[in-house]
Motif scaffolding. Structure first.
Motif, short mmCIF file in Angstrom:
data_model
loop_
_atom_site.label_atom_id
_atom_site.label_comp_id
_atom_site.label_asym_id
_atom_site.label_seq_id
_atom_site.Cartn_x
_atom_site.Cartn_y
_atom_site.Cartn_z
N LEU A 263 -45.20 -41.12 18.98
CA LEU A 263 -45.13 -40.17 18.55
C LEU A 263 -47.54 -40.21 17.56
CD1 LEU A 263 -44.22 -37.99 16.43
CD2 LEU A 263 -44.48 -38.93 14.73
N ASP A 264 -47.82 -39.22 18.39
CA ASP A 264 -49.59 -39.82 17.63
C ASP A 264 -49.45 -38.72 15.98
OD1 ASP A 264 -52.94 -39.45 17.27
OD2 ASP A 264 -52.41 -38.97 19.19
N MET A 265 -49.69 -39.64 15.35
CA MET A 265 -49.67 -39.02 13.86
C MET A 265 -51.01 -38.17 13.81
SD MET A 265 -47.34 -39.50 12.29
CE MET A 265 -47.73 -38.67 10.98
N ASP A 266 -52.09 -38.26 13.83
CA ASP A 266 -53.26 -37.43 14.86
C ASP A 266 -52.85 -36.37 14.95
OD1 ASP A 266 -55.16 -39.38 13.37
OD2 ASP A 266 -55.66 -39.69 15.10
N LEU A 267 -52.10 -36.06 16.05
CA LEU A 267 -51.71 -34.64 16.72
C LEU A 267 -50.64 -34.26 15.28
CD1 LEU A 267 -50.95 -35.19 20.40
CD2 LEU A 267 -52.91 -34.55 19.06
N GLN A 268 -49.74 -34.79 15.08
CA GLN A 268 -48.88 -34.34 14.06
C GLN A 268 -49.17 -33.74 12.55
OE1 GLN A 268 -45.38 -35.14 15.02
NE2 GLN A 268 -44.27 -34.91 12.77
N ALA A 269 -50.37 -34.62 12.54
CA ALA A 269 -51.31 -33.76 10.95
C ALA A 269 -51.96 -32.91 11.43
CB ALA A 269 -52.50 -34.91 10.60
N ALA A 270 -52.41 -32.88 12.57
CA ALA A 270 -53.62 -31.62 13.39
C ALA A 270 -52.50 -30.25 13.43
CB ALA A 270 -53.79 -31.73 14.76
N ALA A 271 -50.95 -30.30 13.88
CA ALA A 271 -49.85 -29.54 13.80
C ALA A 271 -49.46 -29.16 12.92
CB ALA A 271 -49.27 -29.93 14.29
N MET A 272 -48.98 -30.13 11.65
CA MET A 272 -48.86 -29.55 10.33
C MET A 272 -49.38 -28.75 9.94
SD MET A 272 -45.37 -30.99 9.30
CE MET A 272 -45.46 -30.93 7.67
N GLU A 273 -51.06 -28.87 9.76
CA GLU A 273 -51.97 -28.36 9.89
C GLU A 273 -52.34 -26.81 9.73
OE1 GLU A 273 -57.24 -29.06 8.64
OE2 GLU A 273 -55.44 -30.37 9.15
N ALA A 274 -52.44 -26.73 10.82
CA ALA A 274 -51.84 -25.57 11.51
C ALA A 274 -51.06 -24.47 11.85
CB ALA A 274 -52.81 -25.94 13.31
N LEU A 275 -50.03 -24.98 11.58
CA LEU A 275 -48.82 -23.96 10.83
C LEU A 275 -49.23 -23.03 9.56
CD1 LEU A 275 -46.16 -25.48 12.43
CD2 LEU A 275 -46.69 -24.00 12.97
N LYS A 276 -49.68 -23.91 8.75
CA LYS A 276 -50.67 -23.36 7.42
C LYS A 276 -49.23 -23.17 6.48
CE LYS A 276 -54.99 -21.42 9.49
NZ LYS A 276 -55.97 -20.75 9.91
N ASP A 277 -49.22 -21.61 6.24
CA ASP A 277 -47.81 -21.17 5.49
C ASP A 277 -47.18 -21.04 6.00
OD1 ASP A 277 -49.72 -22.05 2.75
OD2 ASP A 277 -50.45 -20.42 3.41
N TYR A 278 -47.14 -20.89 7.70
CA TYR A 278 -45.27 -20.68 8.62
C TYR A 278 -44.91 -21.78 8.48
CZ TYR A 278 -48.37 -16.65 10.25
OH TYR A 278 -49.07 -15.33 10.27
N ASN A 279 -43.73 -20.88 8.63
CA ASN A 279 -42.12 -21.62 9.15
C ASN A 279 -42.94 -22.06 10.37
OD1 ASN A 279 -42.18 -22.30 6.62
ND2 ASN A 279 -40.27 -20.77 6.25
N GLY A 280 -41.85 -22.92 11.34
CA GLY A 280 -42.32 -22.87 12.52
C GLY A 280 -41.88 -24.63 13.54
N ALA A 281 -42.22 -24.40 14.20
CA ALA A 281 -42.00 -25.89 14.92
C ALA A 281 -43.15 -26.46 16.16
CB ALA A 281 -40.33 -26.13 15.78
N VAL A 282 -43.55 -27.46 16.48
CA VAL A 282 -44.61 -27.52 17.61
C VAL A 282 -44.15 -29.22 17.95
CG1 VAL A 282 -46.54 -28.26 18.09
CG2 VAL A 282 -46.71 -26.53 16.47
N ALA A 283 -43.64 -28.82 19.68
CA ALA A 283 -43.58 -30.14 19.95
C ALA A 283 -44.93 -30.23 20.95
CB ALA A 283 -41.99 -30.15 20.72
N ALA A 284 -45.04 -31.56 21.16
CA ALA A 284 -46.02 -31.83 22.91
C ALA A 284 -45.19 -32.93 22.94
CB ALA A 284 -47.59 -31.94 21.43
#
Length: 613
Positions: free
Chosen positions: A249-270
């Protein structure tokens, strides 16, 4: 005249001697009994009673191990152990527990949730075990109790280490959390190795790697006085601490994905396409796992449980969504491999499709139609009619068998608990599950990733890895390495298989079309084109509800929670893939405009090596 008594000296002498003999026999028997008892106690059971005697003076105390830490790939700490104070009551030493708790509440705040937790734990523990009535005491609260401790027999303040998750919501669905050991878990664990341990991994990495993280219990032999106070330590066998875990796990990517989702609910897998290491696994919204460590309050748990946004639900591995058009490259590859279509073979799209002899119209997303479509254009513009025809030609049996090789319809095998398998429909499945035959129209909608077809975001990302690697299927992994007791580090083993009998040209043709989805003028994800690296991807839209034959879907008039889900899969760089991403945005509408930009931000953060915050 007085009477004279004549004594029988012989009789009296014999009578006296008889008494002496009887007394001697009794004394002798008594002595024999005492000697027998002494022999039993001092010789035969000497070791047993010596041990009992020592137990009044010497006690064995378990020394619970320190739980292992968890780090991300850059060494950022994700799970740690912090010192904390708890106020504990030992029922055996407390005459009136209810009165004691009431008196304590006048010194230290004790709410109803604290009382309920205490009662629940009391039912699970033995009378001589200490049970917390308050946890996470402040220094001021500890001081207030200290000056009143003489009033509360059997009540002590214990200093211990509590699990802490500093990044809270960002890692909740990956790490899971630890909680107090319950009755069911007590029956499953090694009771001796968990002596003195109160917490155990409940889900996520904390549960999967419980054996490694927990460590081994130690023992301490101490001498105590009559009141049970420890006088000195006689012997000490230190515990073996748990092993530290290092994640991909890369917390930079984790944080980027969380931020990119903004107010939406959803999921990101990299996923790293070279190792199968999971670089980011986001499920939004999340929750604060620290709430569960010492027992969450009823009110807080009810709020999480009843929320319409379902923050406790791990969308990344448990959310099952129709893949929509993201599955089209895989189905196109199936058509090429099975020889039912060539890459340049064209199909006419008038905006709808009809099965021979049926009036029902299966609509294309573009009402006016796409005209003549070959496979490349059909992937670039996501033409539904092309795939209706391709699915009908392939048939559900060949379609099912080919998609199975990419992992659809089965768990990926990631080292996390609770993963779901999705659903890849087939004739056999429908016959068993619904006791109905398979209909031709169901094959058509399966061909565009709708109907019964369901996938998880992680499953989509893992399938994209197989596509990027031209057929090498790798099991996703969270843990990269484990710190061993001898100071060395053990790397987890990569597991992979190779899809057989796929023409190399077919891989390149499908990937070429996916690249044009981003770089082509009519590509559905052309807005995320990068000047720094090539991206191959596919957009998708998944219906939340079925639109009737005579109705039209109008996003502006549809309730937000009923709007289509937005999906996107991609890998990059195209020539030498390093990362594969799958994004699902619940009720996001369009994959190209909503989901694709999220994937681009994650790939940028990884491939362009932006400075760490």
């Amino acid at each position: 005249m007085p009477q004279l008594s004549i004594k029988n000296h012989l009789f009296e002498s014999q009578f006296f001697m008889g008494r002496i003999i009887v007394a001697a026999i009794i004394v002798t028997l008594t002595l024999l009994l005492l000697l027998t008892r002494m022999l039993y106690l001092q010789v035969l059971n000497h070791e047993h009673f010596t041990t009992l005697s020592l137990d009044n003076r010497v006690k064995l105390e378990p020394r619970p191990p320190t739980r292992g830490l968890i780090y991300d790939s850059h060494g950022t700490i994700l799970a740690q152990n912090l010192p904390a104070y708890s106020l504990d009551i030992t029922p055996e030493k407390t005459p009136d527990i209810e009165a004691t708790i009431q008196a304590l509440s006048e010194i230290i705040p004790i709410n109803e949730d604290d009382r309920k937790r205490f009662k629940r734990l009391r039912q699970q523990r033995r009378r001589f075990d200490s049970i917390p009535i308050r946890v996470r005491l402040s220094d001021e609260e500890v001081a207030r109790f200290a000056v009143n401790q003489h009033r509360f027999p059997g009540v002590v303040v214990h200093a211990k280490l509590l699990r802490d998750y500093p990044l809270q919501e960002q890692t909740a669905h990956v790490l899971g959390y630890v909680g107090r050991i319950n009755k069911q878990e007590l029956q499953q664990i090694d009771a001796s190795n968990y002596s003195g341990t109160t917490h155990i991994g409940k889900n996520g990495v904390e549960k999967t790697y419980e054996n490694q993280l927990h460590g081994s219990v130690g023992l301490q032999q101490v001498e105590v006085n009559a009141k049970g106070r420890v006088l000195r330590v006689l012997e000490n066998q230190p515990p073996k601490p748990g092993e530290n875990l290092h994640l991909f796990l890369d917390m930079d990517l984790q944080a980027a994905a969380m931020e990119a989702l903004k107010d939406y609910n959803g999921a990101v897998a990299a996923i790293d396409t070279r190792t199968g290491g999971v670089l980011a696994l986001v499920s939004k919204p999340g929750y604060d796992p620290n709430l569960f460590v010492e027992g969450i309050s009823s009110r807080a748990y009810k709020t999480l449980r009843d929320s319409l946004d379902k923050p406790l639900f791990n969308r990344a591995i448990r959310g099952q969504y129709p893949p929509g058009s993201t599955v089209k490259p895989f189905i196109g590859l199936a058509g090429l491999e099975k020889g039912v279509v060539s890459f340049n073979q064209q199909t006419y799209c008038p905006g709808f499709y009809q099965l021979p002899g049926h009036d029902h119209k299966y609509r294309d997303w573009k009402k006016t139609g796409h005209g003549q479509m070959a496979m490349e254009d059909a992937i670039i513009q996501s033409c539904d009619v092309y795939y209706y025809e391709l699915a009908r030609t392939l048939g559900i049996d060949r379609l099912h068998d080919f998609l199975t090789t990419f992992g659809f319809g089965s768990r990926s095998g990631i080292d996390l608990t609770g993963e779901r398998s999705g659903l890849l429909p087939s004739r056999e499945w429908k016959r068993k599950a619904r006791r109905e035959p398979w209909y031709p129209g169901e094959t058509l909608i399966t061909g565009i990733g709708q109907g019964y077809f369901l996938t998880t975001p992680l499953q989509l990302a893992a399938a994209t890895v197989s596509l990027a690697n031209r057929g090498q299927r790798i099991r996703p992994r969270m843990v990269e390495s484990i710190d061993l007791p001898d100071g060395s580090r053990e790397t987890t083993r990569m597991e992979s298989t190779q899809l057989s009998q796929v023409d190399p040209e077919h891989w390149e043709q499908v990937i070429q079309a996916m690249q044009q989805v981003i770089e082509g003028q009519r590509g559905t994800a052309r807005r995320i084109r990068s000047d720094h690296y090539g991206i191959a991807g596919k957009t998708g839209t998944a219906q939340v509800f079925t639109v009737k034959q005579d109705e039209e879907y109008d996003e502006e008039t549809v309730e937000k929670r009923k709007r289509d889900h937005a999906l996107f899969i991609a890998f990059a760089p195209v020539e030498e893939p390093r990362i594969a991403v799958a994004v699902i945005v619940e009720n996001g509408g369009h994959g190209g405009s909503v989901a694709a930009p999220i994937a681009r931000k994650v790939m940028d953060r990884y491939l362009l090596k932006e400075a760490r915050p």
